[in-house]
Design a protein around this motif. Structure first.
Motif, mmCIF file in Angstrom:
data_model
loop_
_atom_site.group_PDB
_atom_site.id
_atom_site.type_symbol
_atom_site.label_atom_id
_atom_site.label_comp_id
_atom_site.label_asym_id
_atom_site.label_seq_id
_atom_site.Cartn_x
_atom_site.Cartn_y
_atom_site.Cartn_z
ATOM 1 N N ALA A 1 0.829 -1.210 0.000
ATOM 2 C CA ALA A 1 0.000 0.000 0.000
ATOM 3 C C ALA A 1 0.861 1.257 0.000
ATOM 4 C CB ALA A 1 -0.932 -0.014 1.210
ATOM 5 N N LYS A 36 -4.895 -2.433 -2.651
ATOM 6 C CA LYS A 36 -3.996 -2.627 -1.512
ATOM 7 C C LYS A 36 -4.522 -1.918 -0.270
ATOM 8 C CE LYS A 36 -1.695 -5.090 -4.105
ATOM 9 N NZ LYS A 36 -2.052 -6.519 -4.041
ATOM 10 N N ALA A 37 -5.048 -0.701 -0.451
ATOM 11 C CA ALA A 37 -5.602 0.026 0.692
ATOM 12 C C ALA A 37 -6.839 -0.676 1.242
ATOM 13 C CB ALA A 37 -5.946 1.455 0.282
#
Length: 237
Positions: free
Chosen positions: A49, A167-168
């Motif tokens: 991230a 990813k977040a």
């Protein structure tokens, strides 16, 4: 094994297909394996991230993170009560359809279709993040793969932004589930923390390849993950 899981997960998702069996092979009970996997994957996904942060659509990612966090917390509470048989039965018809969709698309980029309006992008992405987050809290493997496919296919977000936002959102679902498991004393730190170091290395290497190679590497990894997940679900192993 956890290094490989982090590498695969940072590219196309599905690292849990590798890490969860590894924890079970190490002798951890199923719920402890699931919880410990969330510990190592949370730390590893943080690296991905951070590396992909500049490619994120921050307002959209923030809204999806909140939805994923709520969904994951709900899913992990259900996981403490239920068997994983239900989710296996639900996945069996879904996985071949998703694989067919990926095979038909020449690329996983949204430029093949007109982009959605800003409002519609939020309307599609937020419920998708909640549902996939709930799945991640309950079961998990393939979460990143499903998010990328939904973001590029339904929300029509470009691949790099979709990968970065994933990813977040995946980190949020990991943290939501991890919090629930921590409160219930299910995490085995003696194994989870050393494994997290390996996961960090795998995520760092894999996230760099996403930026450089885009759909050339993401697409085959997604197909591989879907195939393995299908047979894993089919045989219940």
């Amino acid at each position: 094994m956890v290094f490989l899981a982090g590498f695969v997960d940072s590219i196309g998702g599905g690292g849990g297909l590798i890490s969860l069996p590894a924890y079970l092979f190490a002798g951890l009970p199923p719920h402890t394996a699931l919880a410990t996997n969330k510990l190592s994957s949370s730390i590893g996904t943080t690296i991905s991230a951070v590396r992909l942060f500049r490619y994120m659509d921050l307002p959209l990612a923030g809204a999806c993170v909140l939805c994923s966090l709520i969904g994951s917390s709900l899913g992990s509470n259900l996981a403490l009560l239920a068997s994983d048989q239900l989710i296996r039965y639900m996945l069996l018809p879904v996985l071949p359809i998703v694989a067919y969709y990926v095979l038909r698309k020449k690329e996983l980029n949204s430029h093949e279709k007109e982009p959605l309006s800003r409002g519609n992008t939020f309307l599609v992405s937020m419920p998708a993040s909640f549902l996939v987050g709930m799945y991640d809290g309950f079961y998990g493997p393939g979460t990143g793969t499903f998010l990328i496919l939904l973001y590029t296919g339904l929300a029509r977000i470009d691949l790099l932004t979709a990968s970065a936002n994933t990813k977040a959102v995946n980190l949020a679902s990991n943290i939501g589930a991890l919090t629930v498991f921590l409160l219930n004393g299910k995490v085995f730190f003696a194994l989870g923390l050393p494994a997290a170091a390996c996961c960090i290395a795998g995520n760092y290497l894999g996230s760099g390849m996403v930026v450089k190679n885009g759909s050339r590497i993401v697409r085959p990894i997604i197909l591989f993950v879907l195939t393995v997940l299908f047979f894993k679900v089919l045989w219940g192993k």
